[in-house]
Design a protein around this motif. Sequence first.
Motif, PDB file in Angstrom:
ATOM      1  N   CYS A  44      39.114  40.346  21.247  1.00 16.57           N
ATOM      2  CA  CYS A  44      39.704  39.712  20.068  1.00 16.57           C
ATOM      3  C   CYS A  44      40.820  40.599  19.521  1.00 16.57           C
ATOM      4  O   CYS A  44      40.827  41.813  19.719  1.00 16.57           O
ATOM      5  CB  CYS A  44      38.623  39.514  19.011  1.00 16.57           C
ATOM      6  SG  CYS A  44      39.218  38.637  17.534  1.00 16.57           S
ATOM      7  N   ASP A  46      41.103  41.341  16.567  1.00 20.31           N
ATOM      8  CA  ASP A  46      40.505  42.027  15.418  1.00 20.31           C
ATOM      9  C   ASP A  46      40.700  43.549  15.501  1.00 20.31           C
ATOM     10  O   ASP A  46      40.446  44.164  16.547  1.00 20.31           O
ATOM     11  CB  ASP A  46      39.008  41.692  15.386  1.00 20.31           C
ATOM     12  CG  ASP A  46      38.350  42.100  14.081  1.00 20.31           C
ATOM     13  OD1 ASP A  46      37.875  41.217  13.361  1.00 20.31           O
ATOM     14  OD2 ASP A  46      38.308  43.316  13.793  1.00 20.31           O
ATOM     15  N   ALA A  69      39.820  35.577  18.699  1.00 20.95           N
ATOM     16  CA  ALA A  69      38.453  35.230  19.107  1.00 20.95           C
ATOM     17  C   ALA A  69      38.180  35.394  20.603  1.00 20.95           C
ATOM     18  O   ALA A  69      37.234  34.820  21.129  1.00 20.95           O
ATOM     19  CB  ALA A  69      38.065  33.819  18.654  1.00 20.95           C
ATOM     20  N   HIS A 105      32.643  39.768  19.345  1.00 19.49           N
ATOM     21  CA  HIS A 105      32.162  40.681  18.293  1.00 19.49           C
ATOM     22  C   HIS A 105      31.668  39.891  17.082  1.00 19.49           C
ATOM     23  O   HIS A 105      32.025  38.718  16.912  1.00 19.49           O
ATOM     24  CB  HIS A 105      33.280  41.650  17.879  1.00 19.49           C
ATOM     25  CG  HIS A 105      34.400  40.990  17.127  1.00 19.49           C
ATOM     26  ND1 HIS A 105      34.538  41.067  15.760  1.00 19.49           N
ATOM     27  CD2 HIS A 105      35.425  40.214  17.550  1.00 19.49           C
ATOM     28  CE1 HIS A 105      35.603  40.386  15.381  1.00 19.49           C
ATOM     29  NE2 HIS A 105      36.167  39.857  16.450  1.00 19.49           N
ATOM     30  N   CYS A 108      33.667  37.732  13.316  1.00 20.59           N
ATOM     31  CA  CYS A 108      34.954  37.300  13.880  1.00 20.59           C
ATOM     32  C   CYS A 108      35.621  36.275  12.959  1.00 20.59           C
ATOM     33  O   CYS A 108      35.068  35.199  12.728  1.00 20.59           O
ATOM     34  CB  CYS A 108      34.762  36.713  15.279  1.00 20.59           C
ATOM     35  SG  CYS A 108      36.338  36.242  16.036  1.00 20.59           S
ATOM     36  N   GLY A 109      36.796  36.629  12.449  1.00 16.77           N
ATOM     37  CA  GLY A 109      37.511  35.728  11.543  1.00 16.77           C
ATOM     38  C   GLY A 109      37.930  34.434  12.223  1.00 16.77           C
ATOM     39  O   GLY A 109      37.968  33.380  11.599  1.00 16.77           O
TER      40      GLY A 109
HETATM   41 ZN   LIG Z   1      37.408  38.231  16.320  1.00 17.26          ZN
END
Ligand SMILES: [Zn+2]
Length: 209
Positions: A44, A46, A69, A105, A108-109
């Motif tokens: 991701c 992130d 994602a 993970h 995750c947004g």
């Molecule tokens: Zn994520």
Amino acid sequence: MSPSIAKLIDGFATFRATYFNADNDLFQRLVEGGQAPKVLVVACSDSRADPAILTGAEPGELFVIRNVANLIPPYGGGGTYHGTRAALEFSVCGLEVEHIVLLGHSRCGGIRSLTDAAAGPNGKFMRSWMGMVSDVCCAEPAADNDDSSARAMEKAALLTSLANLEEFPWVAERVRAGALSLHAWYFDLEQGALLGWEPGQERFVPLAG
Ligand SMILES: [Zn+2]
């Protein structure tokens, strides 16, 4: 200069002192011999889930694709610009990596944006991209664990990407020939743990932590 940027430039100075000195010929070898990573990681975007930092990998060890994602689109999907598919093709058919690790993970947004519009920017590109896994909203935690619905969705999206990956003909071919192995890992941010999908047991099991 912004402290955020100054910190990065200082970081590069440290990196340079480590990898470009008389005692370390790693980059010289990577330049002369080219890169030959054995592992592709799909992670991701992130900021908390950087695969090289999480695994302590050295330069040249990981070929990395990062997107929102950590999704693998279906092989037959439409569109014109195939960033993830192109990098997958380059690493599998060109570099001939021996392993592909899909690294999901917690928190995750991208996954959260599927059910929580307030979770962050959710414009047309995000909606289109995350639409690939919109059916994971219905994912239920496995009977033997107490995952929240968000964690169940994150893991279900990971398995959707794994299934999509298996549909790429040159991936399937290499897996059948024993030249390529596929892995789905889940980094638990809260626990500092790493889980791996165990197909035989149909569940994620602790790898470390
Ligand atoms: Zn994520």
